[in-house]
Design a protein around this motif. Structure first.
Motif, PDB file in Angstrom:
ATOM      1  N   ILE A  68      -0.124   0.595  -5.883  1.00 52.39           N
ATOM      2  CA  ILE A  68      -0.244  -0.303  -4.731  1.00 52.39           C
ATOM      3  C   ILE A  68      -1.050   0.356  -3.614  1.00 52.39           C
ATOM      4  CG2 ILE A  68       1.071  -1.440  -2.887  1.00 52.39           C
ATOM      5  CD1 ILE A  68       3.262  -2.000  -5.018  1.00 52.39           C
ATOM      6  N   VAL A  69      -0.788   1.639  -3.379  1.00 47.06           N
ATOM      7  CA  VAL A  69      -1.516   2.370  -2.333  1.00 47.06           C
ATOM      8  C   VAL A  69      -2.999   2.500  -2.698  1.00 47.06           C
ATOM      9  CG1 VAL A  69      -1.799   4.644  -1.255  1.00 47.06           C
ATOM     10  CG2 VAL A  69       0.473   3.608  -1.404  1.00 47.06           C
ATOM     11  N   GLU A  70      -3.284   2.803  -3.945  1.00 48.20           N
ATOM     12  CA  GLU A  70      -4.680   2.914  -4.400  1.00 48.20           C
ATOM     13  C   GLU A  70      -5.418   1.588  -4.192  1.00 48.20           C
ATOM     14  OE1 GLU A  70      -5.567   5.919  -7.821  1.00 48.20           O
ATOM     15  OE2 GLU A  70      -3.789   4.811  -8.397  1.00 48.20           O
ATOM     16  N   LYS A  71      -4.741   0.513  -4.499  1.00 47.50           N
ATOM     17  CA  LYS A  71      -5.332  -0.815  -4.319  1.00 47.50           C
ATOM     18  C   LYS A  71      -5.677  -1.044  -2.848  1.00 47.50           C
ATOM     19  CE  LYS A  71      -4.096  -5.667  -5.192  1.00 47.50           C
ATOM     20  NZ  LYS A  71      -3.001  -6.538  -5.673  1.00 47.50           N
ATOM     21  N   PHE A  72      -4.771  -0.629  -1.958  1.00 52.59           N
ATOM     22  CA  PHE A  72      -4.992  -0.792  -0.529  1.00 52.59           C
ATOM     23  C   PHE A  72      -6.175   0.058  -0.054  1.00 52.59           C
ATOM     24  CE2 PHE A  72      -4.337   0.345   3.923  1.00 52.59           C
ATOM     25  CZ  PHE A  72      -4.058  -0.889   4.503  1.00 52.59           C
ATOM     26  N   ILE A  73      -6.233   1.308  -0.505  1.00 54.19           N
ATOM     27  CA  ILE A  73      -7.326   2.205  -0.120  1.00 54.19           C
ATOM     28  C   ILE A  73      -8.668   1.639  -0.573  1.00 54.19           C
ATOM     29  CG2 ILE A  73      -8.370   4.473  -0.539  1.00 54.19           C
ATOM     30  CD1 ILE A  73      -5.504   5.598  -0.697  1.00 54.19           C
ATOM     31  N   ASP A  74      -8.719   1.185  -1.819  1.00 50.69           N
ATOM     32  CA  ASP A  74      -9.976   0.671  -2.370  1.00 50.69           C
ATOM     33  C   ASP A  74     -10.413  -0.624  -1.680  1.00 50.69           C
ATOM     34  OD1 ASP A  74     -10.098   2.816  -4.074  1.00 50.69           O
ATOM     35  OD2 ASP A  74      -9.245   1.754  -5.788  1.00 50.69           O
ATOM     36  N   SER A  75      -9.456  -1.388  -1.172  1.00 42.73           N
ATOM     37  CA  SER A  75      -9.813  -2.627  -0.457  1.00 42.73           C
ATOM     38  C   SER A  75     -10.278  -2.332   0.967  1.00 42.73           C
ATOM     39  CB  SER A  75      -8.626  -3.595  -0.428  1.00 42.73           C
ATOM     40  OG  SER A  75      -7.595  -3.098   0.399  1.00 42.73           O
ATOM     41  N   ASN A  76     -10.121  -1.061   1.386  1.00 47.08           N
ATOM     42  CA  ASN A  76     -10.592  -0.622   2.702  1.00 47.08           C
ATOM     43  C   ASN A  76     -11.522   0.580   2.548  1.00 47.08           C
ATOM     44  OD1 ASN A  76      -8.882  -2.169   4.922  1.00 47.08           O
ATOM     45  ND2 ASN A  76      -7.456  -1.656   3.274  1.00 47.08           N
TER      46      ASN A  76
END
Length: 201
Positions: A68-76
């Protein structure tokens, strides 16, 4: 991409300070809990998986939290940097966190631990419990148990980051603005960061 890890015991003000640092330096506050709750709210595949686990009374696994955190980082991906609040949570997560950043050609730039006297932490949490209604702030015995868990589980990550020379501690006693100024001075000196906003109130 800058990566600032802010951690400290319950009641140390890490959530509040993370948001203030975000505003002062133009970074993104990444609260693991908030990001995971948002995925659940949006009913994404990860969010639905998390909800099933939580509803079944199971622990939230590290692997899912990191997805979930990786997804958030990649979306930003265009972000100047992140202030991590709630990650890594224990020593076992430290190498996993490093690997996650390495995949993105990045590293942990600085780790800041907020230091507060235990009695002050207890009084802060008791006061918060009076208004928040949170069961984990409901009494001294419950709070003391939470602090022991922090000492046993999360505090040891300091030793890991001392080895790589990125660990610093900050006195988090005093007003919100005083603590913010101490953290800002440390970050400014160590990372050569200039505040986007000189004052945050």
């Amino acid at each position: 991409m800058l990566n600032i890890v802010l951690f400290g015991p319950p009641g140390s003000g890490k959530g509040t300070q993370s948001k203030l640092i975000q505003d002062r330096f133009g970074l993104i506050h990444l609260s693991t809990g908030d990001v995971c709750r948002e995925e659940i709210k949006k009913a994404t595949p990860e969010g639905l998986e998390a909800k099933r686990l939580i509803d079944g009374g199971n622990f939230f696994p590290d692997k899912l939290a990191y997805r979930i955190v990786e997804k958030f980082i990649d979306s930003n991906s265009e972000a100047k940097g992140f202030v991590y609040d709630g990650m890594p949570r224990h020593v076992g997560q430290v190498p996993v966190f490093a690997e996650m950043l390495a995949k993105r050609d990045s590293i942990v730039d600085i780790v800041v631990e907020l230091k507060v006297d235990e009695e002050e932490l207890i009084q802060r949490l008791l006061k918060r419990g009076e208004t928040s209604g949170r069961p984990d702030d409901s009494g001294r015995e419950v709070i003391e148990k939470r602090l022991r868990i922090y000492d046993d589980v999360t505090a040891p990550i300091a030793e890991e980051y001392k080895k790589s020379g990125v660990y610093y501690s900050v006195d988090a006693m005093g007003s919100m603005d005083e603590v913010l100024d101490r953290i800002s001075k440390l970050i400014g000196e160590k990372l050569s960061l200039t505040p986007v906003f000189a004052e945050v109130r």
